[in-house]
Write a protein that holds these residues in place. Structure first.
Motif, PDB file in Angstrom:
ATOM      1  N   VAL A  82       0.837  -1.328  -0.033  1.00 61.10           N
ATOM      2  CA  VAL A  82      -0.109   0.018   0.216  1.00 61.10           C
ATOM      3  C   VAL A  82       0.849   1.279   0.066  1.00 61.10           C
ATOM      4  N   ASP A  83       2.125   1.029  -0.058  1.00 63.72           N
ATOM      5  CA  ASP A  83       3.028   2.283   0.224  1.00 63.72           C
ATOM      6  C   ASP A  83       2.925   3.085  -1.217  1.00 63.72           C
ATOM      7  N   ILE A  84       2.607   4.451  -1.098  1.00 61.03           N
ATOM      8  CA  ILE A  84       2.572   5.442  -2.119  1.00 61.03           C
ATOM      9  C   ILE A  84       3.619   6.548  -1.997  1.00 61.03           C
ATOM     10  N   SER A  85       4.654   6.170  -0.806  1.00 61.30           N
ATOM     11  CA  SER A  85       5.575   7.530  -0.666  1.00 61.30           C
ATOM     12  C   SER A  85       6.263   7.979  -1.939  1.00 61.30           C
ATOM     13  N   TRP A  86       6.485   6.920  -2.924  1.00 58.44           N
ATOM     14  CA  TRP A  86       7.134   7.061  -3.902  1.00 58.44           C
ATOM     15  C   TRP A  86       6.509   8.296  -5.043  1.00 58.44           C
TER      16      TRP A  86
END
Length: 488
Positions: A126-130
């Motif tokens: 779920v990571d969207i830090s990019w």
């Protein structure tokens, strides 16, 4: 000004991702002991391998791709959903395989710890830090993440009470990481609308990310495989000592390597628009800034660790001191490599050269580990890691000889080295003389910082002068804004 703000926001975000376990170490090291922390570190390493193969290079590729298309809302939306589509499939497969292997097949007394570590894989899904890295916009996500991390910290102090609570420690860290990543979805810019992923573009993203995947495999050999080899040849206590030395070093170096993470999208944008002069100037300024910070951090840790380790970790962690003496030099090479590799080579799409550099480092790391660990245990692993990182960094320099003027690049380095070395001797003596307490360690660090900054003022260092001018400008603007409020 915007670049500095992004640096600070990204710095806060990066530090938060590892600050929770660092802040709680004085408590957890006494509660779980070297064996408990070693079990956690080893299980976490296996989970991180599944994250690595599930991500297939998407973490770096994604932010670069967003940087390329951020000025076109339609292309930005397409890229965001296409990359996420790949991520759900690849990381989803990695999660299923992990649960089958460690949840069903593995027969171990630490099985529940391994199951808890699966939350690390879900977090990467779920990571969207990019997205925020590529957009150079971190302000949106910082405050909520701070709150989540603080809650996790409180939970550790409240519920982790016994040496058998390793699984609970892993659970709290995993949930904290997962929630921290999930809340970013509520901060997606309104300009990003849902667009069903295009198959052709999705395949293109997959191929390009795989190019990034190869160097990441090599990098992770000496960031994760060393713990596996160390655990196989020695014991979990040595893994605990080594892992905790690396945690402190990598927390400190985050202050430096964040420069590359923040500036990589901007460098990619400069290169795309053929702004080559600005591109080169950014390299020299970033390298100088990294050196300005990395050298005093390296020699400062060497000087203070005899005072720092006993009160911070407690009994049983004395073996970590020689690991700090050697491992502290990672701050220099990791700082330089972040500029040469991430900021430069990857931003100009020289993935092949970056892969070769880190692959040579990885090969040397494995060979030295097999030679040194049996006799020197965790210290041998630390030596292997440092030599491997310097090898990769020098190869990157070789590949950039057509872009970089080495004389100009290294011109300020001698000053930082000598000033840091001069600073190291008095704080080393003070560290040996004073009793090991938190207050004394703080005083020693403060004295070291004053000594170093004094030498920077005497030599009229350009980085320090710029920082002071910036601070003065900010203070003046704040006073002017306050004066206007009073007049109103």
């Amino acid at each position: 000004m915007k670049a500095i703000k992004n640096y600070l926001y990204n710095l806060i975000y990066q530090i938060l991702t590892i600050l929770l376990p660092i802040v709680t170490i004085p408590y957890v090291s006494r509660t779980l002991g070297p064996d408990g922390l070693g079990s956690f570190a080893l299980s976490n390493t296996y989970a991180q391998y599944f994250v690595l193969f599930g991500m297939i290079g998407l973490s770096i590729y994604s932010s670069r791709e967003i940087a390329y298309v951020r000025d076109d809302e339609s292309k930005l939306s397409k890229a965001f959903w296409e990359i996420n589509f790949i991520r759900v499939i690849t990381v989803g497969i990695a999660f299923i395989l992990y649960m089958v292997l460690f949840g069903l097949i593995l027969n171990s007394s630490n099985k529940i710890v391994y199951i808890m570590q699966s939350l690390v894989i879900l977090s990467s899904l779920v990571d969207i830090s990019w997205l925020f890295i590529g957009l150079e916009d971190f302000k949106r996500v910082i405050m909520k993440n701070i709150f989540v991390k603080l809650v996790g910290m409180v939970l550790i102090f409240c519920f982790v009470k016994h040496s058998s609570d390793v699984w609970l420690y892993a659970l709290i860290l995993g949930i904290t990481q997962l929630v921290g990543q999930a809340i970013m979805w509520f901060e997606i810019p309104k300009s990003i609308i849902f667009i069903f992923p295009n198959t052709r573009n999705t395949v293109r993203h997959l191929k390009e990310s795989i190019k990034m995947f190869l160097p990441q495999i090599a990098i992770n050999i000496y960031t994760m495989l060393d713990k596996v080899i160390l655990g196989a040849i020695t014991n979990t206590a040595q893994v605990g000592l080594y892992d905790n030395s690396q945690r402190i070093i990598k927390l400190i170096i985050t202050i430096v390597t964040t420069v590359a993470t923040v500036t990589m999208p901007k460098m990619a944008n400069f290169h795309k628009n053929k702004q080559y002069e600005e591109f080169q100037n950014y390299i020299y300024k970033s390298f100088s800034f990294v050196s300005f910070l990395a050298f005093p951090m390296t020699f400062g840790l060497i000087g203070v660790c005899k005072s720092f380790v006993p009160w911070f970790y407690g009994p049983g962690f004395e073996g970590i001191i020689p690991m700090f003496y050697i491992g502290s030099f990672l701050m220099i090479t990791l700082g330089w490599s972040s500029i040469l590799g991430i900021q430069v080579l990857l931003s100009i799409k020289r993935e092949k050269q970056f892969t070769i550099a880190v692959s040579y480092g990885a090969a040397i790391n494995i060979i030295l580990n097999l030679i040194l660990i049996k006799k020197f245990e965790g210290v041998g692993t630390t030596v292997s890691c440092v030599v491997a990182e310097f090898t990769g960094m020098f190869i990157m320099l070789f590949y950039l000889r057509d872009i970089i003027n080495f004389r100009k690049l290294f011109k300020p380095v001698g000053k930082y080295f000598i000033s840091s070395l001069v600073m190291c001797f008095p704080i080393w003596e003070l560290s040996s003389y004073f009793n090991s307490t938190a207050l004394n360690s703080f005083i020693i660090v403060l004295i070291g910082a004053i000594l170093y900054l004094t030498m920077m003022i005497i030599t009229r260092d350009a980085i320090l002068i710029y920082a002071l001018k910036l601070l003065k400008s900010r203070m003046r603007k704040s006073r002017e804004a306050y004066g206007k409020q009073i007049d109103m």
